[in-house]
Design a protein around this motif. Sequence first.
Motif, PDB file in Angstrom:
ATOM      1  N   PRO A 185       3.885 -36.206   9.667  1.00  0.00           N
ATOM      2  CA  PRO A 185       4.996 -35.632  10.431  1.00  0.00           C
ATOM      3  C   PRO A 185       6.126 -36.631  10.634  1.00  0.00           C
ATOM      4  O   PRO A 185       5.901 -37.852  10.616  1.00  0.00           O
ATOM      5  N   TYR A 186       7.329 -36.113  10.838  1.00  0.00           N
ATOM      6  CA  TYR A 186       8.521 -36.948  11.004  1.00  0.00           C
ATOM      7  C   TYR A 186       9.024 -36.903  12.445  1.00  0.00           C
ATOM      8  O   TYR A 186       9.181 -37.916  13.089  1.00  0.00           O
ATOM      9  N   PHE A 187       9.287 -35.709  12.957  1.00  0.00           N
ATOM     10  CA  PHE A 187       9.783 -35.609  14.338  1.00  0.00           C
ATOM     11  C   PHE A 187       9.608 -34.175  14.861  1.00  0.00           C
ATOM     12  O   PHE A 187       9.050 -33.325  14.184  1.00  0.00           O
ATOM     13  N   GLY A 188      10.117 -33.936  16.082  1.00  0.00           N
ATOM     14  CA  GLY A 188      10.110 -32.580  16.647  1.00  0.00           C
ATOM     15  C   GLY A 188       8.708 -32.011  16.777  1.00  0.00           C
ATOM     16  O   GLY A 188       7.761 -32.707  17.138  1.00  0.00           O
ATOM     17  N   ASP A 189       8.566 -30.715  16.441  1.00  0.00           N
ATOM     18  CA  ASP A 189       7.280 -30.038  16.621  1.00  0.00           C
ATOM     19  C   ASP A 189       6.253 -30.441  15.574  1.00  0.00           C
ATOM     20  O   ASP A 189       5.096 -30.044  15.634  1.00  0.00           O
ATOM     21  N   GLN A 190       6.691 -31.261  14.592  1.00  0.00           N
ATOM     22  CA  GLN A 190       5.788 -31.601  13.477  1.00  0.00           C
ATOM     23  C   GLN A 190       4.568 -32.397  13.947  1.00  0.00           C
ATOM     24  O   GLN A 190       3.480 -32.271  13.367  1.00  0.00           O
ATOM     25  N   LEU A 191       4.723 -33.203  15.008  1.00  0.00           N
ATOM     26  CA  LEU A 191       3.582 -33.994  15.495  1.00  0.00           C
ATOM     27  C   LEU A 191       2.517 -33.089  16.098  1.00  0.00           C
ATOM     28  O   LEU A 191       1.320 -33.274  15.873  1.00  0.00           O
ATOM     29  N   TYR A 192       2.976 -32.078  16.851  1.00  0.00           N
ATOM     30  CA  TYR A 192       2.012 -31.116  17.397  1.00  0.00           C
ATOM     31  C   TYR A 192       1.365 -30.314  16.266  1.00  0.00           C
ATOM     32  O   TYR A 192       0.149 -30.074  16.272  1.00  0.00           O
ATOM     33  N   ASN A 193       2.158 -29.902  15.295  1.00  0.00           N
ATOM     34  CA  ASN A 193       1.620 -29.118  14.167  1.00  0.00           C
ATOM     35  C   ASN A 193       0.529 -29.886  13.439  1.00  0.00           C
ATOM     36  O   ASN A 193      -0.489 -29.325  13.044  1.00  0.00           O
ATOM     37  N   LYS A 194       0.763 -31.195  13.261  1.00  0.00           N
ATOM     38  CA  LYS A 194      -0.242 -32.033  12.584  1.00  0.00           C
ATOM     39  C   LYS A 194      -1.556 -31.998  13.362  1.00  0.00           C
ATOM     40  O   LYS A 194      -2.637 -31.793  12.778  1.00  0.00           O
ATOM     41  N   ALA A 195      -1.480 -32.166  14.680  1.00  0.00           N
ATOM     42  CA  ALA A 195      -2.698 -32.155  15.503  1.00  0.00           C
ATOM     43  C   ALA A 195      -3.406 -30.807  15.372  1.00  0.00           C
ATOM     44  O   ALA A 195      -4.635 -30.733  15.264  1.00  0.00           O
ATOM     45  N   HIS A 196      -2.623 -29.730  15.342  1.00  0.00           N
ATOM     46  CA  HIS A 196      -3.205 -28.389  15.254  1.00  0.00           C
ATOM     47  C   HIS A 196      -3.905 -28.185  13.897  1.00  0.00           C
ATOM     48  O   HIS A 196      -5.016 -27.656  13.835  1.00  0.00           O
ATOM     49  N   ILE A 197      -3.253 -28.641  12.833  1.00  0.00           N
ATOM     50  CA  ILE A 197      -3.811 -28.498  11.476  1.00  0.00           C
ATOM     51  C   ILE A 197      -5.113 -29.282  11.345  1.00  0.00           C
ATOM     52  O   ILE A 197      -6.117 -28.781  10.819  1.00  0.00           O
ATOM     53  N   CYS A 198      -5.106 -30.521  11.847  1.00  0.00           N
ATOM     54  CA  CYS A 198      -6.259 -31.409  11.626  1.00  0.00           C
ATOM     55  C   CYS A 198      -7.384 -31.176  12.639  1.00  0.00           C
ATOM     56  O   CYS A 198      -8.557 -31.160  12.270  1.00  0.00           O
ATOM     57  N   ASP A 199      -7.025 -30.985  13.922  1.00  0.00           N
ATOM     58  CA  ASP A 199      -8.051 -30.943  14.965  1.00  0.00           C
ATOM     59  C   ASP A 199      -8.543 -29.538  15.291  1.00  0.00           C
ATOM     60  O   ASP A 199      -9.716 -29.347  15.587  1.00  0.00           O
ATOM     61  N   GLU A 200      -7.634 -28.547  15.246  1.00  0.00           N
ATOM     62  CA  GLU A 200      -8.022 -27.182  15.611  1.00  0.00           C
ATOM     63  C   GLU A 200      -8.451 -26.371  14.380  1.00  0.00           C
ATOM     64  O   GLU A 200      -9.517 -25.793  14.329  1.00  0.00           O
ATOM     65  N   LEU A 201      -7.555 -26.340  13.374  1.00  0.00           N
ATOM     66  CA  LEU A 201      -7.844 -25.521  12.182  1.00  0.00           C
ATOM     67  C   LEU A 201      -8.738 -26.260  11.186  1.00  0.00           C
ATOM     68  O   LEU A 201      -9.425 -25.644  10.368  1.00  0.00           O
ATOM     69  N   LYS A 202      -8.697 -27.589  11.224  1.00  0.00           N
ATOM     70  CA  LYS A 202      -9.521 -28.441  10.346  1.00  0.00           C
ATOM     71  C   LYS A 202      -9.290 -28.143   8.854  1.00  0.00           C
ATOM     72  O   LYS A 202     -10.240 -28.036   8.074  1.00  0.00           O
ATOM     73  N   VAL A 203      -8.002 -27.984   8.493  1.00  0.00           N
ATOM     74  CA  VAL A 203      -7.670 -27.714   7.086  1.00  0.00           C
ATOM     75  C   VAL A 203      -6.779 -28.814   6.503  1.00  0.00           C
ATOM     76  O   VAL A 203      -6.127 -28.620   5.477  1.00  0.00           O
ATOM     77  N   GLY A 204      -6.771 -29.967   7.179  1.00  0.00           N
ATOM     78  CA  GLY A 204      -5.944 -31.052   6.661  1.00  0.00           C
ATOM     79  C   GLY A 204      -6.387 -32.389   7.211  1.00  0.00           C
ATOM     80  O   GLY A 204      -7.264 -32.468   8.077  1.00  0.00           O
ATOM     81  N   LEU A 205      -5.744 -33.441   6.696  1.00  0.00           N
ATOM     82  CA  LEU A 205      -6.019 -34.805   7.156  1.00  0.00           C
ATOM     83  C   LEU A 205      -4.709 -35.467   7.540  1.00  0.00           C
ATOM     84  O   LEU A 205      -3.681 -35.265   6.873  1.00  0.00           O
ATOM     85  N   GLY A 206      -4.756 -36.258   8.618  1.00  0.00           N
ATOM     86  CA  GLY A 206      -3.570 -37.014   9.014  1.00  0.00           C
ATOM     87  C   GLY A 206      -3.469 -38.302   8.211  1.00  0.00           C
ATOM     88  O   GLY A 206      -4.487 -38.869   7.797  1.00  0.00           O
ATOM     89  N   ILE A 207      -2.247 -38.747   8.011  1.00  0.00           N
ATOM     90  CA  ILE A 207      -2.010 -40.027   7.325  1.00  0.00           C
ATOM     91  C   ILE A 207      -1.624 -41.032   8.396  1.00  0.00           C
ATOM     92  O   ILE A 207      -0.773 -40.744   9.240  1.00  0.00           O
ATOM     93  N   ASP A 208      -2.259 -42.197   8.390  1.00  0.00           N
ATOM     94  CA  ASP A 208      -2.041 -43.162   9.475  1.00  0.00           C
ATOM     95  C   ASP A 208      -1.054 -44.249   9.070  1.00  0.00           C
ATOM     96  O   ASP A 208      -1.042 -44.710   7.926  1.00  0.00           O
ATOM     97  N   LYS A 209      -0.248 -44.668  10.070  1.00  0.00           N
ATOM     98  CA  LYS A 209       0.699 -45.762   9.848  1.00  0.00           C
ATOM     99  C   LYS A 209       0.033 -47.084  10.214  1.00  0.00           C
ATOM    100  O   LYS A 209      -0.862 -47.109  11.053  1.00  0.00           O
TER     101      LYS A 209
END
Length: 460
Positions: free
Chosen positions: A378-402
Amino acid sequence: MRTPTVLALPYPAQGHVNPMMTFSQKLVHNGCKVIFVNTDFNHRRVVSSMEEQQDSSSLDGEESVLKLVSIPDGFGPDDDRNDVGMLCEAIQKTMPEALEKLIEEIHVKGENRINFIVADLCMAWALDVGNKLGIKGAVLCPASAAIFTLVYSIPMLIDDGIIDSDLGLTLTTKKRIRISPSMPEMDPEDFFWLNMGVNGKKLLKYLLHYAPSLHLTQWWLCNTTHELEPETLLFLPKIIPIGPLLKSNDNDDNKSAATKSMGQFWKEDQSCMSWLDEQADGSVLYVAFGSITLFDQNQFNELALGLDLTNRPFLWVIREDNKMAYPHQFQGHKGKIVNWAPQQKVLSHPAIACFLTHCGWNSTMEGLSSGVPLLCWPYFGDQLYNKAHICDELKVGLGIDKDQNGVVSRGELKTKVEQIFNDENIKFRCVVLKEKVMKNIAKGGTSYENFKNFVKEIKE
């Protein structure tokens, strides 16, 4: 039933214009006329990208039922329209009056009297304009129902002391919160205005100013489905899911490329489709970061060299406004690079294995509707929440760490790509979720019926 004329008003950004255009085309297919209002600046971009796409001047007769018009956004020619704070201030000063004037001019000409207004959630002030002129309206949220709920709940969060009352950008709590007992927890640090600096405060002020306008309509439409956000829709049942908003009939050869890509700010490069046809099924990494994300040179280098390191074919969208130079070590021989892609078509191509995304909600919905695993950056705005939802709730993705310097390293990218390519559980969940999500827009599905009811109401 009569043919109503609907005025559609998106917030002036690509991620808002796209879903509103798809929604407008659905209205046209269901027997409505639409007057689509962009800002003058975006109108020129949309029209010029359509002219580049089309072989003939015709728009398949759609221009008679879907008319593109524009009003000023209050900016000067050289102002930065990606500056959200300044944009909100300019919109507030200029656009309500300009919209009222436009509607009055349309009515004086007497061609199509406007019967209904559909405004982007971030343009809810248009409902006040409609109210003044005796025109009913609806809001359309192009983001998730959770973000809609968050916007709706801003006054409550101020009352509860979670957001400080002078709308500064300080949080009074570091603890994860629940807006309602039924909703998933939210990290307050993911509130979309907090990662936008001083712009965030201006955006919050703008949204708060227009929050009461939401009560001028019972139609709170949202580009989501029950399966994606059951708890949120339970908490705020007034939100009506009509997603996923997808362009229809991509295989309809009678429609020109211009009509299919209506609403895009940039010309779509169709050559990537024939390139994908040459790749093996499930082999390609699709990389696209939306219309606003910007990288510095160091991060751009790591991304490019990370794609090389994966040693897999990749399709990488790099917008025309990219100022970064490719690192000299970059081979890129396994990939194809385009300025802008027909994303929905790309994601539904059998060659695509996974989507490296900024997690904008449109991209998220298109990815989920195609059953493609998501690598979340994610870059900014709602994208950070969307990432959490995709990875933690829906479990259909992986986060990339800095790393500790805030950079995604080439090694991290390679590791996560390998991980997602080999994760059969994620792939399985993606396919299951795709089936559930797509059932909504099939005949008899929840979103299908909700949309039909909406059309019926405006026709009556």
